[in-house]
Write a protein that holds these residues in place. Structure first.
Motif, PDB file in Angstrom:
ATOM      1  N   SER A  27       0.984  -1.332  -0.051  1.00  0.00           N
ATOM      2  CA  SER A  27       0.158   0.095  -0.006  1.00  0.00           C
ATOM      3  C   SER A  27       0.647   1.165  -0.045  1.00  0.00           C
ATOM      4  O   SER A  27       0.660   2.317  -0.706  1.00  0.00           O
ATOM      5  N   GLY A  28       1.939   1.173   0.646  1.00  0.00           N
ATOM      6  CA  GLY A  28       3.012   2.257   0.780  1.00  0.00           C
ATOM      7  C   GLY A  28       3.576   2.630  -0.521  1.00  0.00           C
ATOM      8  O   GLY A  28       3.701   3.799  -1.052  1.00  0.00           O
ATOM      9  N   SER A  29       3.774   1.358  -1.235  1.00  0.00           N
ATOM     10  CA  SER A  29       4.361   1.585  -2.578  1.00  0.00           C
ATOM     11  C   SER A  29       3.271   2.471  -3.674  1.00  0.00           C
ATOM     12  O   SER A  29       3.835   3.363  -4.579  1.00  0.00           O
ATOM     13  N   ILE A  30       2.175   1.832  -3.554  1.00  0.00           N
ATOM     14  CA  ILE A  30       1.097   2.608  -4.465  1.00  0.00           C
ATOM     15  C   ILE A  30       0.798   4.027  -3.992  1.00  0.00           C
ATOM     16  O   ILE A  30       0.728   4.853  -4.941  1.00  0.00           O
ATOM     17  N   ALA A  31       0.661   4.276  -2.640  1.00  0.00           N
ATOM     18  CA  ALA A  31       0.722   5.643  -2.373  1.00  0.00           C
ATOM     19  C   ALA A  31       1.784   6.646  -2.641  1.00  0.00           C
ATOM     20  O   ALA A  31       1.652   7.628  -3.233  1.00  0.00           O
ATOM     21  N   ALA A  32       2.909   5.874  -2.725  1.00  0.00           N
ATOM     22  CA  ALA A  32       4.314   6.826  -3.166  1.00  0.00           C
ATOM     23  C   ALA A  32       4.181   6.879  -4.479  1.00  0.00           C
ATOM     24  O   ALA A  32       4.583   8.155  -5.179  1.00  0.00           O
ATOM     25  N   LEU A  33       3.615   6.203  -5.347  1.00  0.00           N
ATOM     26  CA  LEU A  33       3.404   6.318  -6.838  1.00  0.00           C
ATOM     27  C   LEU A  33       2.491   7.341  -7.026  1.00  0.00           C
ATOM     28  O   LEU A  33       2.760   8.424  -7.847  1.00  0.00           O
ATOM     29  N   ILE A  34       1.417   7.555  -6.284  1.00  0.00           N
ATOM     30  CA  ILE A  34       0.526   8.654  -6.470  1.00  0.00           C
ATOM     31  C   ILE A  34       0.978   9.912  -6.135  1.00  0.00           C
ATOM     32  O   ILE A  34       0.976  10.767  -6.860  1.00  0.00           O
ATOM     33  N   VAL A  35       1.671   9.936  -4.983  1.00  0.00           N
ATOM     34  CA  VAL A  35       2.293  11.149  -4.377  1.00  0.00           C
ATOM     35  C   VAL A  35       3.331  11.655  -5.581  1.00  0.00           C
ATOM     36  O   VAL A  35       3.410  12.812  -5.642  1.00  0.00           O
ATOM     37  N   GLY A  36       4.411  10.592  -5.979  1.00  0.00           N
ATOM     38  CA  GLY A  36       5.459  10.977  -6.764  1.00  0.00           C
ATOM     39  C   GLY A  36       4.744  11.579  -8.070  1.00  0.00           C
ATOM     40  O   GLY A  36       5.360  12.483  -8.800  1.00  0.00           O
ATOM     41  N   LEU A  37       3.798  10.960  -8.585  1.00  0.00           N
ATOM     42  CA  LEU A  37       3.230  11.484  -9.958  1.00  0.00           C
ATOM     43  C   LEU A  37       2.622  12.908  -9.920  1.00  0.00           C
ATOM     44  O   LEU A  37       2.900  13.687 -10.598  1.00  0.00           O
ATOM     45  N   THR A  38       1.931  12.964  -8.761  1.00  0.00           N
ATOM     46  CA  THR A  38       1.229  14.434  -8.532  1.00  0.00           C
ATOM     47  C   THR A  38       2.350  15.423  -8.418  1.00  0.00           C
ATOM     48  O   THR A  38       2.267  16.405  -9.135  1.00  0.00           O
ATOM     49  N   VAL A  39       3.549  15.231  -7.640  1.00  0.00           N
ATOM     50  CA  VAL A  39       4.479  16.117  -7.618  1.00  0.00           C
ATOM     51  C   VAL A  39       5.356  16.206  -8.740  1.00  0.00           C
ATOM     52  O   VAL A  39       5.727  17.438  -9.071  1.00  0.00           O
ATOM     53  N   GLY A  40       5.604  15.305  -9.514  1.00  0.00           N
ATOM     54  CA  GLY A  40       6.322  15.330 -10.871  1.00  0.00           C
ATOM     55  C   GLY A  40       5.614  16.119 -11.816  1.00  0.00           C
ATOM     56  O   GLY A  40       6.300  16.866 -12.506  1.00  0.00           O
ATOM     57  N   LEU A  41       4.398  15.923 -11.974  1.00  0.00           N
ATOM     58  CA  LEU A  41       3.359  16.588 -12.955  1.00  0.00           C
ATOM     59  C   LEU A  41       3.314  17.886 -12.675  1.00  0.00           C
ATOM     60  O   LEU A  41       3.230  18.808 -13.459  1.00  0.00           O
ATOM     61  N   SER A  42       3.449  18.329 -11.375  1.00  0.00           N
ATOM     62  CA  SER A  42       3.042  19.680 -10.759  1.00  0.00           C
ATOM     63  C   SER A  42       4.444  20.650 -10.848  1.00  0.00           C
ATOM     64  O   SER A  42       4.708  21.692 -11.735  1.00  0.00           O
ATOM     65  N   PHE A  43       5.605  19.793 -10.218  1.00  0.00           N
ATOM     66  CA  PHE A  43       6.655  20.571  -9.943  1.00  0.00           C
ATOM     67  C   PHE A  43       7.930  19.923 -10.915  1.00  0.00           C
ATOM     68  O   PHE A  43       9.029  20.453 -10.614  1.00  0.00           O
ATOM     69  N   GLY A  44       7.697  18.890 -11.729  1.00  0.00           N
ATOM     70  CA  GLY A  44       8.959  18.607 -12.568  1.00  0.00           C
ATOM     71  C   GLY A  44       9.795  17.622 -11.701  1.00  0.00           C
ATOM     72  O   GLY A  44       9.706  17.036 -10.720  1.00  0.00           O
ATOM     73  N   VAL A  45      10.694  17.565 -12.356  1.00  0.00           N
ATOM     74  CA  VAL A  45      11.948  16.577 -11.787  1.00  0.00           C
ATOM     75  C   VAL A  45      12.453  17.168 -10.712  1.00  0.00           C
ATOM     76  O   VAL A  45      12.950  16.519  -9.856  1.00  0.00           O
ATOM     77  N   GLU A  46      12.641  18.585 -10.658  1.00  0.00           N
ATOM     78  CA  GLU A  46      13.174  19.013  -9.580  1.00  0.00           C
ATOM     79  C   GLU A  46      12.282  19.097  -8.233  1.00  0.00           C
ATOM     80  O   GLU A  46      12.804  18.656  -7.252  1.00  0.00           O
ATOM     81  N   GLY A  47      10.924  18.847  -8.419  1.00  0.00           N
ATOM     82  CA  GLY A  47      10.133  18.751  -7.146  1.00  0.00           C
ATOM     83  C   GLY A  47      10.241  17.225  -6.746  1.00  0.00           C
ATOM     84  O   GLY A  47      10.281  17.000  -5.778  1.00  0.00           O
ATOM     85  N   LEU A  48      10.571  16.455  -7.858  1.00  0.00           N
ATOM     86  CA  LEU A  48      10.414  14.916  -7.473  1.00  0.00           C
ATOM     87  C   LEU A  48      11.897  14.619  -6.856  1.00  0.00           C
ATOM     88  O   LEU A  48      11.784  13.918  -5.884  1.00  0.00           O
TER      89      LEU A  48
END
Length: 259
Positions: A27-48
């Motif tokens: 469940s943590g892996s799935i949540a990390a995927l969702i959080v990571g995608l959201t951050v990446g799409l918003s703030f790019g590689v730098e935010g990620l």
């Protein structure tokens, strides 16, 4: 489109690696995927990368001298392997701010994002490193020394770690997003303040239970193979909720100050 596909594959691979390295549950892996995608799409590689530094450094300190932390982990509800609630507690505010930036683009969101990561990093470093202090921490409810790992307790080592945790995020965020000295100071101040909020909530509001078998005060619903009894604090305010709320308040107050 190619950049987005690469971003998805990279975040997906990182989440899977986190699971196989036993840093995350399923469940943590799935949540990390969702959080990571959201951050990446918003703030790019730098935010990620900023988010990734927090995750990598906090995972390192969680595993560091883990044998010395076994007794502490036994008193807590969860161990060092993060589930979805722990991921949401530490990355939920960053994900929420990222969504705001996607739907309501504004340069101010980068400050809230950076503060939320600084607060999470400050609190995690304080907890993981502070628990290794040779001297027992001081409980801020009574100002008496108490067992290491108790929510609401502070130590010199833990406070220094909290400062370093917030400062490291500020330095990295400045490298990626180019803040002024004043902006860096604000991000650091509210990032560290997130740790202070967490300590206050942990001492006065977080739910504490008593093990009827050994008599120990714990944060877990079960201990010694039996259900624990609620002793004080608000029932819904477990450690995950406290972590989320402290990071959210730090970012919210920081944005109000900047605005």
């Amino acid at each position: 489109m190619i950049e987005v596909i690469f971003l998805i594959l990279f975040i997906g691979a990182t989440s899977v690696c986190g699971y196989f390295l036993k840093l995350l549950t399923k469940s943590g892996s799935i949540a990390a995927l969702i959080v990571g995608l959201t951050v990446g799409l918003s703030f790019g590689v730098e935010g990620l990368l900023l988010l990734g530094f927090f995750f990598a450094s906090s995972s390192f300190w969680s595993k560091y001298k883990r044998k010395n932390k076994i007794n502490i982990e036994n008193r807590h509800e969860k161990g060092s392997r993060r589930d979805w609630m722990q991921v949401a507690a530490n990355g939920g505010t960053a994900a929420f701010i990222s969504l705001l930036n996607i739907f309501f683009p504004d340069s101010i969101w980068i400050y809230g994002f950076s503060i939320s990561i600084a607060a999470a990093n400050s609190d995690t470093w304080a907890s993981e490193i502070g628990s290794l202090s040779k001297r027992s921490p001081i409980y801020i409810r009574s100002f008496k020394r108490i067992e290491a790992g108790t929510s609401g307790a502070v130590s010199v080592l833990g406070t220094f770690a909290a400062i370093c945790g917030a400062f490291s995020i500020v330095i990295l965020a400045n490298y990626f997003f180019h803040f002024s000295i004043g902006e860096m100071a604000i991000i650091f101040a509210f990032g560290f303040f997130g740790n202070v909020i967490d300590t206050l909530l942990g001492a006065f509001i977080q739910a504490v239970y008593k093990c009827e078998i050994c008599g120990t005060e714990v944060e877990a619903l079960h201990h010694c193979g039996a259900k624990t009894t609620h002793k004080r604090g608000v029932l819904i305010m477990n450690n995950d909720f406290v972590n989320f709320l402290s990071g959210f308040l730090a970012a919210f107050l920081g944005l109000l100050f900047i605005h």
